[in-house]
Design an enzyme around this catalytic site. Structure first.
Site, PDB file in Angstrom:
ATOM      1  N   LYS A   1      58.572   4.543  20.642  1.00 40.29           N
ATOM      2  CA  LYS A   1      59.605   3.640  21.165  1.00 40.29           C
ATOM      3  C   LYS A   1      60.569   4.443  22.037  1.00 40.29           C
ATOM      4  CE  LYS A   1      63.672   2.373  20.562  1.00 40.29           C
ATOM      5  NZ  LYS A   1      64.358   2.000  21.816  1.00 40.29           N
TER       6      LYS A   1
ATOM      7  N   GLY B   1      62.014  -1.979  23.375  1.00 40.11           N
ATOM      8  CA  GLY B   1      62.977  -2.874  22.730  1.00 40.11           C
ATOM      9  C   GLY B   1      64.128  -2.057  22.182  1.00 40.11           C
TER      10      GLY B   1
ATOM     11  N   GLY C   1      66.849  -0.089  19.811  1.00 39.93           N
ATOM     12  CA  GLY C   1      66.736   0.826  18.681  1.00 39.93           C
ATOM     13  C   GLY C   1      67.017   0.133  17.367  1.00 39.93           C
TER      14      GLY C   1
ATOM     15  N   VAL D   1      63.694  -2.638  17.117  1.00 35.97           N
ATOM     16  CA  VAL D   1      62.337  -2.082  17.210  1.00 35.97           C
ATOM     17  C   VAL D   1      62.276  -0.670  16.597  1.00 35.97           C
ATOM     18  CG1 VAL D   1      60.407  -1.566  18.750  1.00 35.97           C
ATOM     19  CG2 VAL D   1      61.956  -3.462  19.261  1.00 35.97           C
ATOM     20  N   GLY D   2      63.298   0.141  16.898  1.00 34.28           N
ATOM     21  CA  GLY D   2      63.340   1.498  16.330  1.00 34.28           C
ATOM     22  C   GLY D   2      63.354   1.446  14.814  1.00 34.28           C
TER      23      GLY D   2
ATOM     24  N   GLU E   1      65.806  15.775  15.849  1.00 35.67           N
ATOM     25  CA  GLU E   1      66.370  16.630  16.908  1.00 35.67           C
ATOM     26  C   GLU E   1      67.621  15.917  17.388  1.00 35.67           C
ATOM     27  OE1 GLU E   1      65.348  19.543  17.736  1.00 35.67           O
ATOM     28  OE2 GLU E   1      63.432  19.585  16.693  1.00 35.67           O
TER      29      GLU E   1
ATOM     30  N   GLU F   1      80.325  15.613  20.794  1.00 31.81           N
ATOM     31  CA  GLU F   1      79.425  15.704  21.937  1.00 31.81           C
ATOM     32  C   GLU F   1      79.836  14.665  22.970  1.00 31.81           C
ATOM     33  OE1 GLU F   1      75.355  14.427  21.230  1.00 31.81           O
ATOM     34  OE2 GLU F   1      74.712  16.266  22.210  1.00 31.81           O
TER      35      GLU F   1
ATOM     36  N   CYS G   1      71.160  17.836  25.323  1.00 30.42           N
ATOM     37  CA  CYS G   1      71.617  18.113  23.958  1.00 30.42           C
ATOM     38  C   CYS G   1      71.994  19.575  23.799  1.00 30.42           C
ATOM     39  CB  CYS G   1      70.530  17.744  22.979  1.00 30.42           C
ATOM     40  SG  CYS G   1      68.952  18.428  23.447  1.00 30.42           S
TER      41      CYS G   1
HETATM   42  P1  NAP Z   1      70.621   7.383  20.397  1.00 29.64           P
HETATM   43  O1  NAP Z   1      71.582   6.304  20.703  1.00 29.64           O
HETATM   44  O2  NAP Z   1      70.698   8.038  19.093  1.00 29.64           O
HETATM   45  O3  NAP Z   1      69.194   6.764  20.637  1.00 29.64           O
HETATM   46  C1  NAP Z   1      68.003   7.490  20.572  1.00 29.64           C
HETATM   47  C2  NAP Z   1      66.860   6.548  20.324  1.00 29.64           C
HETATM   48  O4  NAP Z   1      67.015   5.928  19.054  1.00 29.64           O
HETATM   49  C3  NAP Z   1      66.753   5.420  21.334  1.00 29.64           C
HETATM   50  O5  NAP Z   1      65.404   5.115  21.533  1.00 29.64           O
HETATM   51  C4  NAP Z   1      67.464   4.298  20.616  1.00 29.64           C
HETATM   52  O6  NAP Z   1      67.131   3.034  21.071  1.00 29.64           O
HETATM   53  C5  NAP Z   1      67.000   4.520  19.198  1.00 29.64           C
HETATM   54  N1  NAP Z   1      67.865   3.930  18.183  1.00 29.64           N
HETATM   55  C6  NAP Z   1      69.172   3.576  18.274  1.00 29.64           C
HETATM   56  N2  NAP Z   1      69.600   3.080  17.106  1.00 29.64           N
HETATM   57  C7  NAP Z   1      68.557   3.099  16.258  1.00 29.64           C
HETATM   58  C8  NAP Z   1      68.375   2.713  14.893  1.00 29.64           C
HETATM   59  N3  NAP Z   1      69.371   2.212  14.171  1.00 29.64           N
HETATM   60  N4  NAP Z   1      67.154   2.890  14.341  1.00 29.64           N
HETATM   61  C9  NAP Z   1      66.144   3.421  15.042  1.00 29.64           C
HETATM   62  N5  NAP Z   1      66.255   3.797  16.325  1.00 29.64           N
HETATM   63  C10 NAP Z   1      67.441   3.643  16.929  1.00 29.64           C
HETATM   64  O7  NAP Z   1      70.727   8.551  21.462  1.00 29.64           O
HETATM   65  P2  NAP Z   1      70.769   8.403  23.017  1.00 29.64           P
HETATM   66  O8  NAP Z   1      72.093   7.819  23.362  1.00 29.64           O
HETATM   67  O9  NAP Z   1      69.567   7.746  23.542  1.00 29.64           O
HETATM   68  O10 NAP Z   1      70.649   9.956  23.450  1.00 29.64           O
HETATM   69  C11 NAP Z   1      71.700  10.826  23.409  1.00 29.64           C
HETATM   70  C12 NAP Z   1      71.702  11.643  22.125  1.00 29.64           C
HETATM   71  O11 NAP Z   1      70.469  12.302  21.916  1.00 29.64           O
HETATM   72  C13 NAP Z   1      72.717  12.759  22.148  1.00 29.64           C
HETATM   73  O12 NAP Z   1      73.408  12.814  20.938  1.00 29.64           O
HETATM   74  C14 NAP Z   1      71.879  14.002  22.321  1.00 29.64           C
HETATM   75  O13 NAP Z   1      72.446  15.181  21.857  1.00 29.64           O
HETATM   76  C15 NAP Z   1      70.673  13.670  21.572  1.00 29.64           C
HETATM   77  N6  NAP Z   1      69.564  14.522  22.012  1.00 29.64           N
HETATM   78  C16 NAP Z   1      69.071  15.477  21.187  1.00 29.64           C
HETATM   79  C17 NAP Z   1      68.040  16.307  21.591  1.00 29.64           C
HETATM   80  C18 NAP Z   1      67.465  17.366  20.735  1.00 29.64           C
HETATM   81  O14 NAP Z   1      66.336  17.758  20.990  1.00 29.64           O
HETATM   82  N7  NAP Z   1      68.132  17.867  19.745  1.00 29.64           N
HETATM   83  C19 NAP Z   1      67.512  16.129  22.845  1.00 29.64           C
HETATM   84  C20 NAP Z   1      68.039  15.152  23.663  1.00 29.64           C
HETATM   85  C21 NAP Z   1      69.055  14.339  23.223  1.00 29.64           C
HETATM   86  P3  NAP Z   1      68.052   2.328  22.207  1.00 29.64           P
HETATM   87  O15 NAP Z   1      67.839   3.100  23.431  1.00 29.64           O
HETATM   88  O16 NAP Z   1      67.532   0.959  22.286  1.00 29.64           O
HETATM   89  O17 NAP Z   1      69.479   2.407  21.740  1.00 29.64           O
END
Ligand code: NAP
Ligand code: MG
Length: 468
Positions: free
Chosen positions: A169, A200, A202, A205-206, A244, A375, A278
């Protein structure tokens, strides 16, 4: 290509529902395309397909599985330009960064993972015990938007090469690159059900995939906040979890270290991808006596940063990914001012259509300020002075995160000794840089497990002891 479809069980299929989600270009706010929002029924169909495909896929030899990946790697190379353009359109990263870093890194890391799989010793003896490593089952891969191709590549390559099957996803902001990757996977001809992808939200679908009873592993990259939720979701059924998460990584400049190098490396992570990495070095921690020289160097190096249309060859900084991200970043900038930090440069939204924010540097920052602890995920840097090297190390470690870091100093051995004291999964020393197969993973609230190379590969294996 029809982006309103999912790829399930080796076929492009329509959603059982009718809801769609617009995909926007953050440089213009124009709608590029739309994708479908998967229903519970779609999720179940994808997980079932992955489960059905597991026995035959896991029974193949590694060489057989690797043969698909060698073709896929070639397909990435052949489609480098298309993937980079698609990514730039939906993410806002400059075409140069999408092409030279984002997609290129995916190709190199895929190659490194193929190598790790092909040379991995699945069986060995510990005295009379035959110890063997086996695939685990169905992996739920949930990825963020900041590296739309590589965050998926880093999961599916080791997971599939190890013999698991996957349901992916992608992030809602950047599903097109992910679906195009799926098109290449389909063209390579992987067996049906081995790779499945649906789009879809998070929250729906997540969560649906991660909590599905037939999923064995949750592999998530994203925010610590969502990571905590998935850790909890994975406790039901005792799923294996790979997380991650976020970071607030330090660049520690030692007395006598090259200010130019420290500033250049730091700004590279703040400007490239608009600071939405990140592992970005968002806290520049410097000797108090060097503060003035560091500030001058920052201004010098920032002078030529060109903000603008990400598709133009000479652009350095494009828009942040979305209106929501712009609001978040500007909110942090306001908070920094409120808490008493001083803006050395930047601090404003750029007056043009799209979601552009000036490269922003805060000085007079104390490490307990919100802008030094949370962050921000935008082109924002904090500069924090220290009195003694011991204090510099303490400040570096004074964060709930522990993803990346850097040390720049005049004596490389001393810098390495200090790198050992940083509580983070990666530390770059002087000109040192990450490679395609160096392990990547977080300490503390930055995560559990690893990605890339052999360590990333091993996370997708179970260990069995056969005793005779
Ligand atoms: P995010 O909001 O946590 O979302 C990541 C993914 O999870 C998206 O596909 C999101 O779907 C999904 N998601 C959201 N809520 C969920 C839930 N309750 N259950 C299951 N899945 C869910 O993060 P982001 O805003 O996309 O990315 C930024 C973050 O990623 C930053 O904190 C960054 O540091 C971190 N990051 C970490 C690494 C690493 O390798 N350590 C690398 C890159 C980024 P939606 O898009 O539909 O919300
Ligand atoms: Mg999100």
């Amino acid at each position: 290509m029809n982006y309103q479809q999912f790829y399930i069980d080796g076929e492009w299929v329509s959603s059982s529902g009718t809801e769609t989600i617009d995909v926007l270009n953050p440089a213009t706010d124009e709608v590029i395309d739309k994708v479908s929002a998967a229903t519970t029924e779609d999720v179940d169909r994808a997980v079932k397909a992955a489960k059905k495909a597991f026995p035959s896929w896991s029974a193949l030899t590694v060489a057989e599985r690797a043969s698909y990946f060698k073709k896929l790697k070639q397909a990435l190379k052949d489609n480098l330009g298309t993937l980079a353009d698609l990514m730039t359109a939906e993410l806002g990263a400059t075409t140069r960064f999408s092409h030279d870093v984002q997609v290129t890194m995916s190709i190199n890391e895929m190659e490194a993972t193929i190598r790790a799989a092909e040379t991995y010793q699945f069986d060995h003896y510990i005295r009379d015990a035959l110890v063997t490593a086996e695939p685990i089952g169905v992996v739920a891969c949930i990825s963020p938007w900041n590296y739309p191709l590589n965050q998926i590549q880093r999961k599916i390559s080791p997971a599939l090469l190890a013999g698991n099957t996957v349901v992916v996803k992608p992030a809602t902001e950047t599903p097109l690159t992910a679906l195009y990757f799926a098109k290449l996977i389909d063209e390579v001809g992987f067996p049906a059900g081995v790779f499945n992808i649906l789009t879809g939200s998070g929250s729906k679908v997540g969560t649906g995939i991660a909590s599905h009873p037939d999923v064995d592993v949750i592999s998530f990259t994203g925010s610590t906040e969502v990571g905590e939720k998935l850790y909890a979701a994975g406790s039901k059924g005792i799923k294996k979890i790979i997380l991650e998460l976020g970071g607030k990584s330090p660049m520690l400049l030692l007395p006598g270290g090259s200010i130019k190098t420290a500033v250049k490396k730091t700004l590279g992570t703040i400007i490239n991808n608009q600071g939405q990495s990140c592992s970005a070095l968002t806290r520049l921690i410097v000797p108090k006596d060097d503060l003035k020289a560091v500030q001058e160097e920052l201004l010098t190096q920032l002078k030529d940063v060109k903000i603008g249309d990400p598709t133009l060859e000479d652009t350095d900084l494009g828009p942040v990914v979305s209106a929501k991200q712009e609001e978040t970043v500007l909110g942090y900038i306001a908070k920094g001012k409120e808490e008493g930090a001083t803006i050395l440069t930047g601090g404003n939204k750029v007056d043009r259509p799209g979601h552009y924010i000036e490269p922003t540097v805060f000085v007079d920052v104390k490490n307990d300020m919100t802008i030094a602890q949370e962050e921000i995920f935008g082109p924002v840097l904090t500069v924090i002075p220290y009195e003694s090297v011991e204090e510099g190390i303490t400040i570096s470690n004074d964060t709930t995160y522990g993803l990346s870091g850097a040390v720049v100093g005049p004596d490389e051995d001393e810098a390495v000794a200090i790198a050992r004291k940083l509580r983070t999964g990666n530390v770059m020393v002087n000109e040192g840089a990450v490679t395609a197969d160096s392990p990547f993973g977080g300490y503390k609230e930055s995560g559990i497990g690893h990605e890339k190379g052999v360590y990333g590969f091993e996370d997708y294996l179970n260990i069995k002891a056969i005793l005779r």
